[in-house]
Design a protein around this motif. Sequence first.
Motif, short mmCIF file in Angstrom:
data_model
loop_
_atom_site.label_atom_id
_atom_site.label_comp_id
_atom_site.label_asym_id
_atom_site.label_seq_id
_atom_site.Cartn_x
_atom_site.Cartn_y
_atom_site.Cartn_z
N LEU A 1 0.85 -0.71 0.10
CA LEU A 1 -0.09 -0.54 -0.31
C LEU A 1 0.19 0.79 0.14
O LEU A 1 1.82 1.33 0.84
CB LEU A 1 -0.30 0.18 1.29
CG LEU A 1 -2.08 0.61 1.67
CD1 LEU A 1 -2.11 1.16 0.35
CD2 LEU A 1 -2.59 0.78 2.48
N SER A 2 0.38 2.05 -0.87
CA SER A 2 1.23 3.26 -1.57
C SER A 2 1.13 4.57 -1.02
O SER A 2 -0.34 4.29 -1.99
CB SER A 2 2.48 3.33 -2.18
OG SER A 2 3.29 4.13 -2.36
N GLY A 3 0.89 5.58 -0.84
CA GLY A 3 0.48 6.80 -0.89
C GLY A 3 1.56 7.13 -1.80
O GLY A 3 2.10 7.66 -2.53
N LEU A 4 0.25 8.24 -3.06
CA LEU A 4 1.33 8.88 -3.87
C LEU A 4 1.01 10.19 -4.16
O LEU A 4 0.06 10.73 -3.52
CB LEU A 4 0.02 8.16 -5.19
CG LEU A 4 0.21 6.83 -5.59
CD1 LEU A 4 -1.65 7.05 -6.52
CD2 LEU A 4 0.86 5.82 -6.12
N LYS A 5 1.79 11.11 -4.84
CA LYS A 5 2.28 12.20 -4.78
C LYS A 5 1.69 12.90 -6.38
O LYS A 5 1.40 12.11 -7.02
CB LYS A 5 3.51 12.94 -4.68
CG LYS A 5 4.49 12.31 -6.15
CD LYS A 5 6.09 12.68 -5.44
CE LYS A 5 7.23 12.31 -6.49
NZ LYS A 5 8.07 12.54 -5.66
N ILE A 6 1.26 13.93 -6.65
CA ILE A 6 0.86 14.47 -8.23
C ILE A 6 1.87 13.90 -9.02
O ILE A 6 3.20 14.40 -8.62
CB ILE A 6 0.96 16.23 -7.62
CG1 ILE A 6 -0.17 16.78 -6.99
CG2 ILE A 6 0.72 16.33 -9.72
CD1 ILE A 6 0.06 18.08 -6.78
N GLY A 7 1.40 13.49 -10.19
CA GLY A 7 2.72 12.98 -10.85
C GLY A 7 1.94 12.00 -12.11
O GLY A 7 0.71 12.24 -12.35
N ALA A 8 2.81 11.33 -13.16
CA ALA A 8 2.58 10.16 -13.92
C ALA A 8 2.93 9.25 -14.03
O ALA A 8 3.75 8.60 -13.18
CB ALA A 8 3.46 11.61 -15.33
N LEU A 9 1.54 8.73 -14.20
CA LEU A 9 1.18 6.99 -14.02
C LEU A 9 1.83 6.59 -14.95
O LEU A 9 1.60 7.31 -16.67
CB LEU A 9 0.57 6.60 -13.26
CG LEU A 9 0.16 4.99 -13.28
CD1 LEU A 9 -0.76 5.08 -11.91
CD2 LEU A 9 -0.58 4.29 -14.03
N ARG A 10 2.59 5.55 -15.62
CA ARG A 10 2.87 4.86 -16.72
C ARG A 10 2.53 3.40 -17.08
O ARG A 10 2.88 3.00 -15.62
CB ARG A 10 4.46 5.06 -17.55
CG ARG A 10 4.32 4.51 -18.32
CD ARG A 10 5.83 4.99 -18.91
NE ARG A 10 6.43 3.04 -18.78
CZ ARG A 10 7.85 3.10 -18.77
NH1 ARG A 10 8.68 3.62 -18.88
NH2 ARG A 10 7.22 1.45 -19.33
N TYR A 11 1.26 3.20 -17.69
CA TYR A 11 1.61 1.44 -17.80
C TYR A 11 1.54 1.33 -19.03
O TYR A 11 1.47 1.50 -19.80
CB TYR A 11 0.02 1.46 -17.52
CG TYR A 11 -1.07 1.62 -17.69
CD1 TYR A 11 -2.00 2.55 -17.57
CD2 TYR A 11 -1.52 0.59 -19.51
CE1 TYR A 11 -3.30 3.01 -18.58
CE2 TYR A 11 -2.47 0.90 -19.66
CZ TYR A 11 -3.58 2.02 -19.49
OH TYR A 11 -4.68 2.93 -20.50
N ASP A 12 2.30 -0.08 -18.67
CA ASP A 12 2.91 -0.99 -20.46
C ASP A 12 1.92 -2.01 -20.17
O ASP A 12 1.63 -2.88 -19.59
CB ASP A 12 4.43 -1.25 -20.28
CG ASP A 12 5.47 -0.07 -19.62
OD1 ASP A 12 4.95 1.27 -19.98
OD2 ASP A 12 6.75 -0.73 -19.83
N SER A 13 1.09 -2.07 -21.48
CA SER A 13 0.96 -3.21 -22.32
C SER A 13 1.15 -3.35 -23.57
O SER A 13 1.06 -2.90 -24.56
CB SER A 13 -0.81 -3.18 -21.77
OG SER A 13 -1.81 -3.94 -21.76
N ASP A 14 1.27 -4.76 -24.08
CA ASP A 14 1.77 -5.35 -25.23
C ASP A 14 2.72 -4.03 -25.97
O ASP A 14 2.82 -4.50 -26.72
CB ASP A 14 0.27 -5.78 -26.21
CG ASP A 14 -0.71 -6.76 -25.23
OD1 ASP A 14 0.74 -7.97 -24.85
OD2 ASP A 14 -1.46 -6.74 -25.58
#
Length: 134
Positions: A42-55
Amino acid sequence: MSKLQLEVVTPDKKVVSAEVDYVSCPGIEGEFGVMPQHVSMLSGLKIGALRYDSDGKHQFVFISGGFADVNNGTMSVLAESAELAEDIDAARAQAAKARAEKRLAERGEKLDVVRAEAALQRAMVRLNLVAQAR
Ligand code: ATP
């Protein structure tokens, strides 16, 4: 190969629901990566960009703080606000940036500095994502 189920929600909308290979996330203690077999966390998040990779494809998502819960092959991100990079309204972010900069420059007596700085940061991260998506 196994996948990670990624859910990104805000109090008023579901932004992402996807099977992904990898997520990079702006944690309050720094960026962290999550793969399908990741241990529970479990983690707190800050303002920023999440990136996810798929295929082999990358998708960027604006996140304005919140929490990420990784458990049993699912990563749930509950953010205060979030948008896919391509859904960001650049003119709105530019206007929010100008408003925050004006408030911070004027330093009025009743200025909530933390709030104004957070608004500025949200606008700058959004604008960076727009520039990157071009
Ligand atoms: P503003 O002052 O323009 O409202 P803000 O940073 O205060 O910006 P938030 O509180 O983060 O806005 O978000 C409020 C809602 O508006 C959320 O649903 C968020 O996804 C959406 N939103 C805010 N700014 C943008 C933008 N530039 N493009 C698309 N959606 C946005």
